[in-house]
Scaffold this motif. Structure first.
Motif, PDB file in Angstrom:
ATOM      1  N   GLY A 276       9.365  -7.203  -1.921  1.00 57.74           N
ATOM      2  CA  GLY A 276       7.921  -7.661  -1.203  1.00 57.74           C
ATOM      3  C   GLY A 276       8.392  -7.322   0.327  1.00 57.74           C
ATOM      4  O   GLY A 276       7.261  -6.678   0.760  1.00 57.74           O
ATOM      5  N   ARG A 277       9.416  -7.805   0.900  1.00 58.92           N
ATOM      6  CA  ARG A 277       9.733  -7.523   2.174  1.00 58.92           C
ATOM      7  C   ARG A 277       9.966  -5.993   2.433  1.00 58.92           C
ATOM      8  O   ARG A 277       9.481  -5.673   3.610  1.00 58.92           O
ATOM      9  N   ALA A 278      10.582  -5.369   1.758  1.00 56.44           N
ATOM     10  CA  ALA A 278      10.894  -3.872   1.802  1.00 56.44           C
ATOM     11  C   ALA A 278       9.661  -3.222   1.817  1.00 56.44           C
ATOM     12  O   ALA A 278       9.405  -2.042   2.440  1.00 56.44           O
ATOM     13  N   SER A 279       8.879  -3.472   0.917  1.00 57.65           N
ATOM     14  CA  SER A 279       7.654  -2.644   0.944  1.00 57.65           C
ATOM     15  C   SER A 279       6.769  -3.057   2.085  1.00 57.65           C
ATOM     16  O   SER A 279       6.019  -2.049   2.643  1.00 57.65           O
ATOM     17  N   MET A 280       6.535  -4.230   2.751  1.00 56.49           N
ATOM     18  CA  MET A 280       5.908  -4.360   4.098  1.00 56.49           C
ATOM     19  C   MET A 280       6.670  -3.508   5.104  1.00 56.49           C
ATOM     20  O   MET A 280       6.033  -2.991   6.119  1.00 56.49           O
ATOM     21  N   ALA A 281       7.982  -3.677   5.028  1.00 61.87           N
ATOM     22  CA  ALA A 281       8.711  -2.643   6.058  1.00 61.87           C
ATOM     23  C   ALA A 281       8.277  -1.296   6.010  1.00 61.87           C
ATOM     24  O   ALA A 281       8.070  -0.465   6.872  1.00 61.87           O
ATOM     25  N   TYR A 282       8.234  -0.787   4.626  1.00 58.52           N
ATOM     26  CA  TYR A 282       7.748   0.555   4.520  1.00 58.52           C
ATOM     27  C   TYR A 282       6.360   0.866   4.950  1.00 58.52           C
ATOM     28  O   TYR A 282       6.040   1.927   5.646  1.00 58.52           O
ATOM     29  N   LEU A 283       5.539  -0.311   4.726  1.00 60.47           N
ATOM     30  CA  LEU A 283       4.147  -0.052   5.262  1.00 60.47           C
ATOM     31  C   LEU A 283       4.128  -0.054   6.826  1.00 60.47           C
ATOM     32  O   LEU A 283       3.546   1.062   7.394  1.00 60.47           O
ATOM     33  N   LEU A 284       4.871  -0.813   7.079  1.00 60.23           N
ATOM     34  CA  LEU A 284       4.787  -0.643   8.864  1.00 60.23           C
ATOM     35  C   LEU A 284       5.451   0.410   9.475  1.00 60.23           C
ATOM     36  O   LEU A 284       4.973   1.020  10.506  1.00 60.23           O
ATOM     37  N   GLU A 285       6.512   1.047   8.886  1.00 61.64           N
ATOM     38  CA  GLU A 285       6.965   2.398   9.217  1.00 61.64           C
ATOM     39  C   GLU A 285       5.820   3.451   9.020  1.00 61.64           C
ATOM     40  O   GLU A 285       5.904   4.392   9.877  1.00 61.64           O
TER      41      GLU A 285
END
Length: 137
Positions: free
Chosen positions: A55-64
């Protein structure tokens, strides 16, 4: 791609970009939780599970992805930086990784990284201040 298809990512990138530009225009930041809630309300997409690594990695991916999509329009700054990491007041690990990839010199110390993030956010706010003045006039 973190349990979402490309169509869903594109929808979240577009909506997320609008949300973050609005925050920058207002000279504000937002937390990960606030941003995720606004994004889900706007898109109807599945929520982010911040308790899980994915979940945290998917948010980071989205912000990138948002930052990459908005890079030129945001004065070559990372728009996702207006999303702050609660408690430490910085953009989180994704921000430093992407800043380095874009050629920024990111300090090695925690305090230095926080100051670097704060300066980056201030520059975003200054860049988008013109939109605030135009909409008020």
């Amino acid at each position: 791609m973190h349990g979402r298809d490309e169509r869903e990512w594109e929808k979240m990138i577009a909506a997320g970009r609008e949300i973050l530009v609005a925050r920058a225009v207002l000279d504000r930041t937002t937390s990960y939780g606030e941003f995720a809630a606004a994004l889900i309300r706007r898109t109807g997409c599945a929520r982010f599970d911040f308790a899980s690594g994915n979940g945290r990695a998917s948010m980071a991916y989205l912000l990138e992805r948002i930052s990459e999509a908005a890079y030129a329009e945001s004065g070559e700054r990372l728009l996702g930086a207006v999303v702050r990491h609660p408690g430490v007041e910085d953009g989180g690990p994704w921000f430093c990784r992407m800043a380095v990839a874009k050629g920024f010199l990111v300090p090695r110390t925690r305090g230095g990284r926080q100051l670097f993030w704060a300066a980056h956010v201030r520059e975003l706010h200054e860049h988008y201040a013109g939109r605030r003045r135009r909409s008020a006039g």
